[in-house]
Design an enzyme around this catalytic site. Structure first.
Site, mmCIF file in Angstrom:
data_model
loop_
_atom_site.group_PDB
_atom_site.id
_atom_site.type_symbol
_atom_site.label_atom_id
_atom_site.label_comp_id
_atom_site.label_asym_id
_atom_site.label_seq_id
_atom_site.Cartn_x
_atom_site.Cartn_y
_atom_site.Cartn_z
ATOM 1 N N TYR A 47 0.548 -0.962 0.143
ATOM 2 C CA TYR A 47 0.059 -0.345 -0.537
ATOM 3 C C TYR A 47 0.990 1.550 0.315
ATOM 4 O O TYR A 47 1.841 1.544 0.834
ATOM 5 C CB TYR A 47 -0.692 0.127 1.417
ATOM 6 C CG TYR A 47 -1.773 1.571 1.310
ATOM 7 C CD1 TYR A 47 -3.133 0.946 0.429
ATOM 8 C CD2 TYR A 47 -0.768 2.478 1.389
ATOM 9 C CE1 TYR A 47 -3.844 2.144 1.288
ATOM 10 C CE2 TYR A 47 -2.155 3.598 2.224
ATOM 11 C CZ TYR A 47 -3.954 3.794 1.665
ATOM 12 O OH TYR A 47 -4.201 4.924 1.654
ATOM 13 N N GLU A 73 -3.452 7.713 -4.047
ATOM 14 C CA GLU A 73 -3.314 6.382 -3.136
ATOM 15 C C GLU A 73 -3.337 5.056 -4.078
ATOM 16 O O GLU A 73 -4.037 4.824 -5.233
ATOM 17 C CB GLU A 73 -4.966 5.909 -2.439
ATOM 18 C CG GLU A 73 -4.671 5.036 -1.409
ATOM 19 C CD GLU A 73 -6.350 4.831 -1.182
ATOM 20 O OE1 GLU A 73 -6.445 4.607 -0.072
ATOM 21 O OE2 GLU A 73 -6.987 4.804 -1.591
#
Length: 434
Positions: free
Chosen positions: A140, A228
């Site tokens: 991530y 993101e």
């Protein structure tokens, strides 16, 4: 999205911030992939399609039997969502152009419902056909604006491809945060150190660090508030790639980011918010039953709080600003009344630059034009207040005037309860002053 806020307040301010869409422009995944690719960042090959036949041709053109079809809607949780066509899941592995066409028929033109779309769902107008990559590890990576450090912060984890907020709650040590000095930028050394912490080794370490630096440069260049990547992956042949991306952009930069803002898809936004922006009104739809029309953000949030204090729930945040015209006031009422859940409305105006007589005329015009059926409580104070009250009194319209904000909030909550009860039993209640 990973959030840096701690102990969120339950005040109207937090509710407003939670629902706000005005601050950040969001764009579709396929658009994000194009931005990444243009910045030299590796992404899987993909082609967007607007029809089932285009999806068939896209899958054919990619020339592989390992593909993924992704519904393009501005909401998270697509993989676990469901369509009104009966299809389960908005992200599917496919193995042929025929399968791409068949699934596109069940996605395009249909609404998908996820944990982020709400009960109304969002319509899918396009699908993204992407080559499927086999991955060794998932990570991530995000860049956000952090209030605590007053600048960008990189948030990363070796546990990607899953809900990062769950990871943060269950295993906070798995989250790495790296504040970035906006004057210095993200250095290669800092990026390499981050790659080390995430567990990249060998050539993948250098490629990951290079990707981090390029993402940061893109974040600054495009006036982003959020980038993101979930998941960021190392593929089976040791390439570092961005498999899925979510961007947010600062609306205040729209004047210098015209190309980015041309990517906006208003069909994915609340139509009331789109209409409000057209009339230069600050509107955020909420889930309550009491419509609010106020001038000034601080007064608007105070009004929402006092409604909640008396047991009511605001249906919206609506700030008409300090220089609204009668026409803007009228359009504001149209937006409020377009919400079928609204059972009463409260107008709270403190006239400084804003004149109370202008507000009063806008209210009168709106009530007459819309044939407003819901009870309306009006509190006017400040510039030209007497002229405003006279206009309302002479109009012959059933409006509940109230000079005290506390009493006005208490009254609108009671009127909302009465109207809501009448609506439930199928009775039309027309309320007026005794």
């Amino acid at each position: 999205m990973f959030r840096l806020f701690a102990n969120p307040s339950k005040s109207a301010l937090r509710l407003a911030a939670k629902g706000q869409q005005v601050r950040n422009l969001s764009i579709h995944e396929y658009m994000s992939a194009n931005l990444l690719s243009g910045a030299g960042i590796k992404v899987p090959q993909g082609i967007v399609a607007s029809t089932p036949e285009e999806a068939f041709q896209a899958a054919k053109k990619l020339g592989t039997s390992d593909l993924v079809i992704k519904s393009q809607v501005l909401a998270g949780g697509r993989g676990k969502g469901h369509f009104d066509s009966g299809l389960k899941g908005g992200v599917k592995t496919i193995y042929s152009p025929e399968e791409a066409r068949d699934l596109a028929k069940k996605m395009i033109g249909h609404k998908i419902f996820t944990k982020q779309t709400g009960a109304h769902g969002k319509e899918c107008n396009k699908v993204f056909i992407v080559e499927r990559k086999y991955v060794r590890r998932e990570y991530y990576f995000a860049i956000l604006m952090d209030r605590a450090t007053q600048g960008p912060v990189v948030v990363a984890s070796s546990q990607g491809g899953v809900d990062i907020e769950t990871v943060a709650a269950e295993n906070p040590d798995a989250i790495v945060k790296l504040p970035v000095d906006i004057k210095e930028g993200l250095s290669v050394e800092a990026a390499q150190g981050l790659a080390d912490k995430l567990g990249f080794v060998g050539n993948a370490r250098e490629e990951a660090a290079d990707t981090f630096v390029k993402l940061y440069k893109l974040f600054l260049a495009k006036d982003a508030t959020q980038i993101e990547i979930n998941p960021l992956v190392e593929t089976s042949d040791h390439q570092v790639m961005c498999m899925d991306a979510k961007f947010g952009f600062d609306d205040n930069a729209s004047f210098r980011q015209k190309e980015v803002f041309s990517l906006r898809d208003p069909t994915q936004e609340d139509p009331r918010e789109v209409q409000a922006e057209k009339w230069d009104l600050n509107y955020i739809g909420l889930d309550g039953r009491i419509g609010c029309l106020v001038n000034g953000a601080g007064l608007a949030m105070s009004t929402m709080d006092i409604i909640k204090l008396h047991g009511g729930e605001p249906a919206n945040f609506l700030d008409v600003g300090g220089s609204a015209t009668a026409k803007q006031i009228s359009e504001a009422f149209k937006i409020i009344s377009s919400d079928a859940g609204v059972s009463a409305a409260l107008v709270n105006i403190f006239g400084g630059i804003m004149r109370c007589d202008v507000v009063a005329q806008g209210i009168i015009n709106a009530v007459k034009e819309l044939d407003l059926k819901i009870p309306l409580v009006v509190r006017l104070q400040g510039t030209n207040v007497d002229a405003g009250k006279k206009l309302i009194n002479d109009s012959g319209i059933a409006i509940f005037p109230c000079d005290d904000l506390d009493k006005a909030a208490e009254l609108v909550v009671k009127l909302s309860d009465i109207t809501s009860l009448a609506q439930k039993v199928g009775v039309h209640a027309k309320l007026s002053l005794a």
